[in-house]
Write a protein that holds these residues in place. Structure first.
Motif, mmCIF file in Angstrom:
data_model
loop_
_atom_site.group_PDB
_atom_site.id
_atom_site.type_symbol
_atom_site.label_atom_id
_atom_site.label_comp_id
_atom_site.label_asym_id
_atom_site.label_seq_id
_atom_site.Cartn_x
_atom_site.Cartn_y
_atom_site.Cartn_z
ATOM 1 N N ALA A 104 -3.309 11.468 -6.308
ATOM 2 C CA ALA A 104 -2.253 11.685 -7.305
ATOM 3 C C ALA A 104 -0.890 11.264 -6.759
ATOM 4 N N GLN A 105 -0.572 11.665 -5.529
ATOM 5 C CA GLN A 105 0.734 11.321 -4.960
ATOM 6 C C GLN A 105 0.858 9.821 -4.715
ATOM 7 N N ALA A 106 -0.214 9.192 -4.252
ATOM 8 C CA ALA A 106 -0.168 7.742 -4.037
ATOM 9 C C ALA A 106 0.073 7.015 -5.359
ATOM 10 N N TYR A 107 -0.577 7.450 -6.438
ATOM 11 C CA TYR A 107 -0.326 6.864 -7.754
ATOM 12 C C TYR A 107 1.129 7.085 -8.178
ATOM 13 N N ARG A 108 1.667 8.261 -7.920
ATOM 14 C CA ARG A 108 3.085 8.503 -8.243
ATOM 15 C C ARG A 108 3.980 7.525 -7.500
ATOM 16 N N GLY A 158 9.319 11.627 3.362
ATOM 17 C CA GLY A 158 8.418 11.096 4.365
ATOM 18 C C GLY A 158 7.382 12.083 4.854
ATOM 19 N N GLN A 159 7.177 13.156 4.107
ATOM 20 C CA GLN A 159 6.186 14.168 4.472
ATOM 21 C C GLN A 159 4.868 13.897 3.752
ATOM 22 N N LEU A 160 3.769 14.020 4.482
ATOM 23 C CA LEU A 160 2.460 13.835 3.879
ATOM 24 C C LEU A 160 2.173 14.978 2.916
ATOM 25 N N VAL A 161 1.807 14.632 1.696
ATOM 26 C CA VAL A 161 1.503 15.593 0.641
ATOM 27 C C VAL A 161 -0.015 15.824 0.628
ATOM 28 N N GLY A 188 0.810 -1.210 0.000
ATOM 29 C CA GLY A 188 0.000 0.000 0.000
ATOM 30 C C GLY A 188 0.843 1.258 0.000
ATOM 31 N N GLN A 189 0.575 2.114 -0.969
ATOM 32 C CA GLN A 189 1.291 3.383 -1.104
ATOM 33 C C GLN A 189 0.352 4.523 -0.741
ATOM 34 N N VAL A 190 0.889 5.468 0.024
ATOM 35 C CA VAL A 190 0.111 6.624 0.462
ATOM 36 C C VAL A 190 0.766 7.888 -0.077
ATOM 37 N N ALA A 191 0.269 9.020 0.348
ATOM 38 C CA ALA A 191 0.706 10.306 -0.216
ATOM 39 C C ALA A 191 1.902 10.896 0.518
#
Length: 134
Positions: free
Chosen positions: A54-58, A41-44, A33-36
């Protein structure tokens, strides 16, 4: 190309994904599982579903590339969204649209699962991927 995506006749034709993936490759790639998070390591995009999608897809794309795969090789996505309601669909789709051309996203079979919370406050979406390559 070891993956063929399709929507069988007699089933609703969704705009954003295919219902069936047929894979003939021999090597499987499983992306956790990928998150943003960004590379530091900063939440986008805190509080912004489209930005986090978008960031999780990246991040999925980065993980796929590390394994020698792309979104063309993906046979399955599982997407978890916090506090999902159908009214959030436009924001969710806007996130995919933000990166679709950038990442050459192919609409693989996907499940969108609403959850009450993910592992850390502020994280709105998590995406898992499975790919098959030659």
């Amino acid at each position: 190309m070891p993956v063929t995506l399709m929507n069988p006749e007699g089933m609703m034709k969704p705009d954003v994904y295919r219902k069936v993936a047929v894979a003939t490759g021999s090597r499987q790639v499983h992306i956790a599982g990928q998150v943003a998070y960004d590379a530091d390591g900063q939440l986008v995009a805190r509080g912004d579903l489209a930005g986090q999608v978008a960031q999780a897809y990246r991040n999925v794309a980065i993980a796929l590339a590390a394994a020698g795969a792309t979104f063309n090789d993906v046979v399955r996505l599982t997407i978890y969204v916090v506090d999902w309601k159908h009214e959030r669909m436009p924001d969710f789709l806007a996130g995919i649209e933000q990166v679709s051309k950038e990442l050459n996203i192919v609409p693989a079979p996907a499940s969108l699962i609403g959850v009450s919370v993910l592992f850390e406050p502020g994280v709105l979406v998590e995406i898992e991927a499975t790919a098959v390559v030659d």
